[in-house]
Design an enzyme around this catalytic site. Structure first.
Site, mmCIF file in Angstrom:
data_model
loop_
_atom_site.group_PDB
_atom_site.id
_atom_site.type_symbol
_atom_site.label_atom_id
_atom_site.label_comp_id
_atom_site.label_asym_id
_atom_site.label_seq_id
_atom_site.Cartn_x
_atom_site.Cartn_y
_atom_site.Cartn_z
ATOM 1 N N GLU A 98 -24.726 51.515 -20.121
ATOM 2 C CA GLU A 98 -24.991 50.569 -19.054
ATOM 3 C C GLU A 98 -23.755 49.669 -18.914
ATOM 4 O O GLU A 98 -23.205 49.207 -19.909
ATOM 5 C CB GLU A 98 -26.247 49.754 -19.404
ATOM 6 C CG GLU A 98 -26.486 48.528 -18.566
ATOM 7 C CD GLU A 98 -26.722 48.839 -17.093
ATOM 8 O OE1 GLU A 98 -27.357 49.864 -16.789
ATOM 9 O OE2 GLU A 98 -26.263 48.047 -16.259
ATOM 10 N N CYS A 153 -29.929 42.636 -17.259
ATOM 11 C CA CYS A 153 -29.893 44.048 -17.612
ATOM 12 C C CYS A 153 -31.178 44.760 -17.225
ATOM 13 O O CYS A 153 -32.261 44.193 -17.337
ATOM 14 C CB CYS A 153 -29.672 44.156 -19.115
ATOM 15 S SG CYS A 153 -29.504 45.846 -19.667
ATOM 16 N N CYS A 200 -32.257 46.826 -21.435
ATOM 17 C CA CYS A 200 -33.079 46.038 -22.370
ATOM 18 C C CYS A 200 -33.867 45.060 -21.490
ATOM 19 O O CYS A 200 -33.524 43.925 -21.291
ATOM 20 C CB CYS A 200 -32.234 45.327 -23.408
ATOM 21 S SG CYS A 200 -30.960 44.245 -22.773
ATOM 22 N N HIS A 245 -33.997 39.481 -22.919
ATOM 23 C CA HIS A 245 -33.364 38.216 -22.523
ATOM 24 C C HIS A 245 -34.415 37.182 -22.126
ATOM 25 O O HIS A 245 -34.232 35.991 -22.360
ATOM 26 C CB HIS A 245 -32.364 38.445 -21.391
ATOM 27 C CG HIS A 245 -31.147 39.176 -21.853
ATOM 28 N ND1 HIS A 245 -30.192 38.591 -22.650
ATOM 29 C CD2 HIS A 245 -30.752 40.458 -21.680
ATOM 30 C CE1 HIS A 245 -29.244 39.480 -22.933
ATOM 31 N NE2 HIS A 245 -29.573 40.621 -22.362
ATOM 32 N N ARG A 276 -30.082 46.821 -29.141
ATOM 33 C CA ARG A 276 -28.695 46.978 -29.577
ATOM 34 C C ARG A 276 -28.279 45.963 -30.629
ATOM 35 O O ARG A 276 -27.150 45.985 -31.088
ATOM 36 C CB ARG A 276 -27.758 46.918 -28.371
ATOM 37 C CG ARG A 276 -27.874 48.156 -27.540
ATOM 38 C CD ARG A 276 -27.546 47.972 -26.068
ATOM 39 N NE ARG A 276 -28.076 49.105 -25.333
ATOM 40 C CZ ARG A 276 -29.374 49.236 -25.000
ATOM 41 N NH1 ARG A 276 -30.243 48.274 -25.295
ATOM 42 N NH2 ARG A 276 -29.807 50.312 -24.402
ATOM 43 N N SER A 302 -24.107 43.660 -27.555
ATOM 44 C CA SER A 302 -22.924 44.465 -27.218
ATOM 45 C C SER A 302 -21.666 43.605 -27.158
ATOM 46 O O SER A 302 -20.559 44.141 -27.218
ATOM 47 C CB SER A 302 -23.128 45.240 -25.911
ATOM 48 O OG SER A 302 -24.151 46.206 -26.074
ATOM 49 N N CYS A 313 -24.091 48.394 -23.985
ATOM 50 C CA CYS A 313 -24.556 47.831 -22.722
ATOM 51 C C CYS A 313 -23.600 46.731 -22.318
ATOM 52 O O CYS A 313 -23.702 45.603 -22.772
ATOM 53 C CB CYS A 313 -25.968 47.300 -22.780
ATOM 54 S SG CYS A 313 -26.383 46.599 -21.176
ATOM 55 N N CYS A 373 -25.055 43.669 -20.237
ATOM 56 C CA CYS A 373 -25.459 42.557 -21.097
ATOM 57 C C CYS A 373 -24.244 41.832 -21.656
ATOM 58 O O CYS A 373 -24.175 40.614 -21.685
ATOM 59 C CB CYS A 373 -26.270 43.071 -22.282
ATOM 60 S SG CYS A 373 -27.995 43.381 -21.914
#
Ligand code: NFE
Ligand code: MG
Length: 573
Positions: A14, A62, A65, A69, A485, A508, A552, A555
């Protein structure tokens, strides 16, 4: 011959990631550069807003995920305002969290990572009868292991290939000698790719039940946005909850009878990848899955801590609120801090873009200058790897029997020792083993919810501090979770009922971070060093290690260019 390979964009992730790898004369990577190539500025968008709304903005960082958040955000605001959520809310959040983790890990394995190990085109050479025999051996409880079924899948696949329209299987290094699976294993994996794709949309109905929709289900500061009346018609009732239980049972079946057997079968063909891609050897977790409220860290099912230099005999304590522990550095990032500072704790963090890189299109980045839209988060000045491997090691090193059991069983089946965990394959295996734990914990959380409801407690939110008139003039808070992640933190500063500052430090960002002021590599960069690359024009080895982190970048930089311009020069599949 010494040369520099550019992979940009890295696909099946992503967001936008560029990797540059420097090969030495023996075609091993001796240095690497990881660069986030987009910018959005969500942290800036949040300033001046109502802190009760922050989760809805953050969640849209995102689409992968899809909930974490929001979870970190409501926790940050609750921490700031002194709110304790009711027990049902903690449990429902745990259920939504685990649902997302399991879905994300299955998608990563089959749809984002498997094609680094599975050659789709080779699957065409498979004998359907032999594939059925293999499938029965690998996953005896899985019902589709018949000759006719694999014949159908092979037929569909050859139609794709004959038409020249590989669709979702377009663009990979098919036929590369690094692919080691026999045609039958490749066909089995392709079939399971398609089955997992159908299933993953079912599991997230759990989000639609508790949060109204997926992706981006609804959250609430003070609890969850789910009214429950077991025997009612206008709220979540026993019929809906029974559906949740059914979806969890299906998830257990998929993880135990499809994902884990496929993972171990594929891994057994690539033993050399237990020696490649280890990288930093430093691991960090904030922990999650409260069993007794978010303040009781000792009772988390995902433990908190830091492991340094692969030393599993010591777990060091972590405090996200301690300015001396967590900092984001910018010496190699396209940002500016006030007063020329190089490192700030997220409560004092600043998101001010300062692009100083080459004018696109460009051939290569200069790693001695700023080269990424990602900041470089550090724990006590050290680079950390976060994610499933960090979590499995933290559970193992914390002496947890449940972790030891799944890790030891997998190592035994693959006939390798614990040192094999510190590798590309170890990272990929850790994600599967974590799913094995998580999917059973999902059922445990469901049982806890039902027990609590049957005990007469149906409260799902505490609204005593909902009214901003009840808030202190100024407060700070932090929220955290273990996103698929890795460790995710949100830090908020509330002043005069509005967000004065908001900073997000994402898994990430830790893993894909650029170098810091001391020249220390981020986790991706470190993991690439030492990797042999057989054919620089088709660097599948780079993809294997980078994908093992499940990047990702959406993110990580929570950011993209104002004109959406591409900073792409070299295109490698
Ligand atoms: Ni966009 Fe995310 C996860 C977060 S980034 S996927 O998991 O937080 O590492
Ligand atoms: Mg940030």
């Amino acid at each position: 011959m010494a040369q520099r390979i550019v992979v940009d964009p890295v696909t099946r992730i992503e967001g936008h990631l560029r990797v540059e790898a420097m090969l030495d004369d023996s075609s091993h990577i001796h240095d690497a550069v990881s660069s986030g190539t987009m910018w959005r500025g969500l942290e800036v968008i949040l300033q001046g807003r109502d802190p009760r709304d922050a989760w809805a903005f953050c969640e849209r960082i995102c689409g992968v995920c899809t909930t974490v958040h929001a979870l970190a955000s409501v926790r940050a605001v609750e921490n700031s305002l002194g709110i304790t959520v009711p027990r049902n809310a903690d449990i429902i959040r745990n259920i939504m969290f685990l649902t997302q983790m399991v879905q994300d890990h299955v998608i990563h394995f089959y749809h984002l990572h498997a094609l680094d190990w599975v050659d789709v085109v080779s699957a065409l050479k498979a004998n359907p009868g032999a594939t059925a025999a293999l499938a029965q051996k690998v996953s005896p409880s899985w019902p589709t292991a018949t000759e006719g079924y694999f014949k159908d899948v092979a037929g569909t696949l050859s139609k794709f290939v004959a038409s020249g329209q590989l669709g979702i299987f377009q663009n990979a290094y098919w036929g590369h000698p690094a692919y080691k699976l026999p045609p039958e294993a490749n066909l089995m994996a392709v079939a399971h790719y398609l089955e997992a794709l159908k299933w993953q949309k079912e599991l997230v109905k759990i989000h639609t039940i508790f949060g109204g929709k997926n992706p981006h289900p609804n959250y609430l500061v003070g609890g969850v946005a789910s009214a429950i009346a077991l025997n009612g018609d206008n709220a979540i009732n026993i019929e809906r909850l029974t559906m949740v239980k059914g979806l969890i049972s299906d998830a257990i079946n998929i993880v135990e009878n499809l994902y884990i057997p496929d993972l171990l079968a594929v891994a057994s063909f690539y033993p050399e990848w237990t020696k490649i891609g280890g990288g930093l050897g430093n691991y960090m977790c904030y922990g999650d899955l409260p069993q007794n409220g978010i303040g009781d860290v000792a009772k988390f099912r995902f433990p908190r801590g830091v492991i340094l230099n692969k030393n599993l005999s010591e777990v060091l304590p972590v405090d996200p609120a301690d300015p001396a522990q967590i900092q984001e550095e910018i010496s190699h990032s396209w940002y500016r801090y006030p007063g020329g500072k190089d490192a700030l704790h997220p409560w004092d963090g600043v998101t001010e873009a300062n692009y100083t890189g080459p004018k696109p299109p460009f051939k290569q980045l200069d790693e001695n200058k700023a080269y990424s839209w990602l900041k470089a988060p550090r724990w006590k000045g050290q680079a950390m790897e976060v994610g499933p491997l960090a979590r499995m090691l933290m559970g193992f090193a914390s002496g947890r029997a449940d972790y030891k059991e799944v890790v030891t069983a997998a190592l035994g089946k693959l006939k390798v020792g614990p040192e094999a965990l510190f590798s590309t394959l170890g990272r990929t295996a850790a994600r599967g083993l974590e799913s094995q734990l998580a999917v059973h914990w999902l059922m445990d959380e469901y049982d806890r919810l039902i027990a609590n409801l049957k005990g007469g407690d149906s409260t799902t939110a505490d609204t005593q501090f909902w009214d901003p008139a009840t808030w202190k003039p100024e407060s700070r808070g932090y929220g955290f979770t273990e996103a698929p992640r890795g460790a995710l933190g949100h830090w908020v500063h509330i002043k005069d009922r509005k967000i004065a500052n908001y900073q997000i430090v994402v898994p990430s960002t830790w893993n894909a971070s650029p170098r810091d002021g001391k020249g220390q590599h981020g986790a991706y960069e470190a993991a690439l060093i030492g990797t042999p690359v057989a054919d620089p024009k088709r660097p599948v080895e780079i993809l294997r290690t980078i994908h093992s982190f499940d990047p990702c970048l959406a993110c990580a930089s929570h950011v993209f260019g104002p004109d959406g311009e591409k900073l792409v020069e070299v295109k490698v599949r």
